[in-house]
Motif scaffolding. Structure first.
Motif, short mmCIF file in Angstrom:
data_model
loop_
_atom_site.label_atom_id
_atom_site.label_comp_id
_atom_site.label_asym_id
_atom_site.label_seq_id
_atom_site.Cartn_x
_atom_site.Cartn_y
_atom_site.Cartn_z
N CYS A 293 0.83 -1.21 0.00
CA CYS A 293 0.00 0.00 0.00
C CYS A 293 0.87 1.26 0.00
O CYS A 293 2.08 1.20 0.22
CB CYS A 293 -0.95 0.00 1.20
SG CYS A 293 -0.14 -0.26 2.78
N ASP A 294 0.19 2.40 -0.22
CA ASP A 294 0.88 3.70 -0.23
C ASP A 294 0.10 4.69 0.64
O ASP A 294 -0.22 5.79 0.23
CB ASP A 294 1.05 4.23 -1.66
CG ASP A 294 -0.27 4.48 -2.38
OD1 ASP A 294 -1.29 3.87 -1.99
OD2 ASP A 294 -0.29 5.29 -3.32
N THR A 295 -0.17 4.32 1.83
CA THR A 295 -1.15 4.91 2.78
C THR A 295 -1.00 6.40 2.97
O THR A 295 -0.06 6.86 3.60
CB THR A 295 -0.98 4.20 4.14
OG1 THR A 295 -0.86 2.81 3.91
CG2 THR A 295 -2.10 4.49 5.08
N VAL B 9 2.18 9.31 -0.66
CA VAL B 9 3.29 9.96 0.03
C VAL B 9 4.55 9.14 -0.22
O VAL B 9 4.48 8.07 -0.83
CB VAL B 9 3.02 10.11 1.55
CG1 VAL B 9 1.96 11.15 1.82
CG2 VAL B 9 2.59 8.77 2.15
N ASP B 10 5.70 9.62 0.27
CA ASP B 10 6.92 8.85 0.07
C ASP B 10 6.92 7.60 0.94
O ASP B 10 6.12 7.45 1.87
CB ASP B 10 8.15 9.71 0.36
CG ASP B 10 8.24 10.15 1.81
OD1 ASP B 10 8.51 9.30 2.69
OD2 ASP B 10 8.05 11.35 2.09
N ALA B 11 7.81 6.67 0.64
CA ALA B 11 7.81 5.35 1.27
C ALA B 11 8.02 5.42 2.78
O ALA B 11 7.43 4.64 3.53
CB ALA B 11 8.87 4.46 0.63
N GLY C 65 -0.46 12.05 4.17
CA GLY C 65 -1.26 10.95 3.62
C GLY C 65 -2.47 10.56 4.44
O GLY C 65 -3.22 9.68 4.04
N ILE C 66 -2.68 11.21 5.56
CA ILE C 66 -3.74 10.81 6.49
C ILE C 66 -4.66 11.97 6.84
O ILE C 66 -5.23 12.03 7.93
CB ILE C 66 -3.15 10.18 7.77
CG1 ILE C 66 -2.03 11.04 8.34
CG2 ILE C 66 -2.66 8.76 7.48
CD1 ILE C 66 -1.48 10.54 9.66
#
Length: 352
Positions: free
Chosen positions: A11-13, A42-44, A88-89
């Motif tokens: 995923c890329d949450t 977002v970034d990893a 990302g949240i």
């Protein structure tokens, strides 16, 4: 109770990834073998922090979280702060995770797990397909080693959400998507990936009343309304931690969709893909040969499905053709509400 499922989640949450991850944690029949992090929304590194925090909030701190690729295969990374917020949240402020990222590479972790448990593991991919493409390069037998594959991505004869014809996950790394679909060409039908594309995931349209229902299910006696007229950035007052954080994420997502003239809603694409992988929703599929465009500039990242065999090429996907949104939301609210009550404890679950 559905039959047991063992998942490798990539995923890329991401707000809808976060909802999907929390949902999977609510399913006692689902074993989360590992969660790998792909750059996208977002970034990893931020993806990993989000995943660690969400797993701890959801009562699954033991699940390993690993980072693989840090950029798409051939093009620069583009993230989506306007869609999911800079972290990302959305508006959520998750607790600092207590656990650490797995020291190994996510791609190696996936390959080791698949080799150790052939025919047992299902891959659920709710991010750009970078990590999975790298895993296929390192272990071409992966399609045979895995029990199944579920992909959230693409848009087939349906408006894109990033360009007029391209869906976000595929547009971020179309070269990876092209490699993944090529790897499944000619395999038996039951081995072809199940693809949850925009034409069905955008039917999973979350509204404020769903958030309120979740709060009630979680035991909040007076859940705050999530209404279009409220000021931007207003935070949740729910005492239940999981409900509060999810509400703060979703409020940002509602506002994004409203700002782009889609209404005060949220398309929770990744939850539907997670429920497909978990075996908890009904859906139909159509077998097709998928092409991913990687050259034409205006069609970059576009996915095309040949359902009729006009190209004369072997099928490489089963694209979801129908689903049942009302049932999916009933399942989500019941399951997440139960999880929220459980992880909050009796002393917090009943205060709204």
């Amino acid at each position: 109770m559905p039959e047991p499922v063992s998942l490798l989640l990539d995923c890329d949450t991401g707000i809808d990834d976060a909802l999907a991850l929390a949902y999977l944690c609510s399913q006692p029949h689902v074993e989360l073998v590992a969660v790998s992090c792909t750059p996208g929304n977002v970034d990893a590194d931020q993806v990993a922090r989000n995943n660690l925090a969400l797993l701890e909030l959801s009562g699954r701190p033991e699940v390993p979280v690993a980072i693989g690729a840090r950029a798409p295969l051939e093009i620069p990374l583009v993230t989506t702060p306007e869609t999911h917020g800079p972290q990302g949240i959305g508006y959520a402020e998750l607790p600092e995770p207590q656990g650490n990222v797995h020291p190994g590479d996510a791609v190696e972790l996936w390959i080791e797990a698949a080799r150790a448990r052939p025919g047992e593991l299902t891959a659920l991919l709710t991010a750009p397909l970078t990590n999975f493409a790298l895993a296929l390069r390192a272990e071409p037998r992966l399609p045979e080693l895995l029990r199944g594959v579920v992909i959230m991505g693409g848009s087939y004869y349906y408006q894109g959400n990033t360009t007029p014809t391209a869906e976000w996950n595929t547009h971020v790394d179309p070269h990876a998507a092209a490699e993944v679909f090529a790897a499944f060409s000619g395999l038996p039908g039951e081995k072809l990936p199940v693809v949850c594309a925009l034409e069905t995931t955008e039917r999973i349209e979350m509204r404020p009343e769903h958030v309120e229902a979740l709060a009630r299910e979680a035991g909040c006696t007076a859940p705050e309304p999530v209404l279009p007229g409220q000021p931007k950035g207003q935070r949740s007052t729910a005492s239940n931690p999981l409900v509060r954080h999810l509400s703060d994420m979703l409020r940002f997502y509602f506002e994004f969709h409203r700002d782009y003239d889609q209404g005060y809603i949220a398309h929770i694409h990744d939850y539907f893909a997670a429920a497909v992988a978990a075996g908890t929703v009904r859906y139909g599929t159509r077998t097709a040969t998928v092409h991913v465009e990687t050259a034409a500039s205006r069609l970059f990242g576009t996915t095309v499905a040949d359902y009729r065999g006009l190209w004369g090429e072997a099928p490489n996907a089963r694209i979801v053709s129908g689903n049942h949104p009302a049932e999916a939301f009933d399942e989500l609210i019941r399951s997440l509400g139960t999880l929220a009550r459980t992880v909050a404890g009796p002393e917090r679950a009943g205060r709204g």
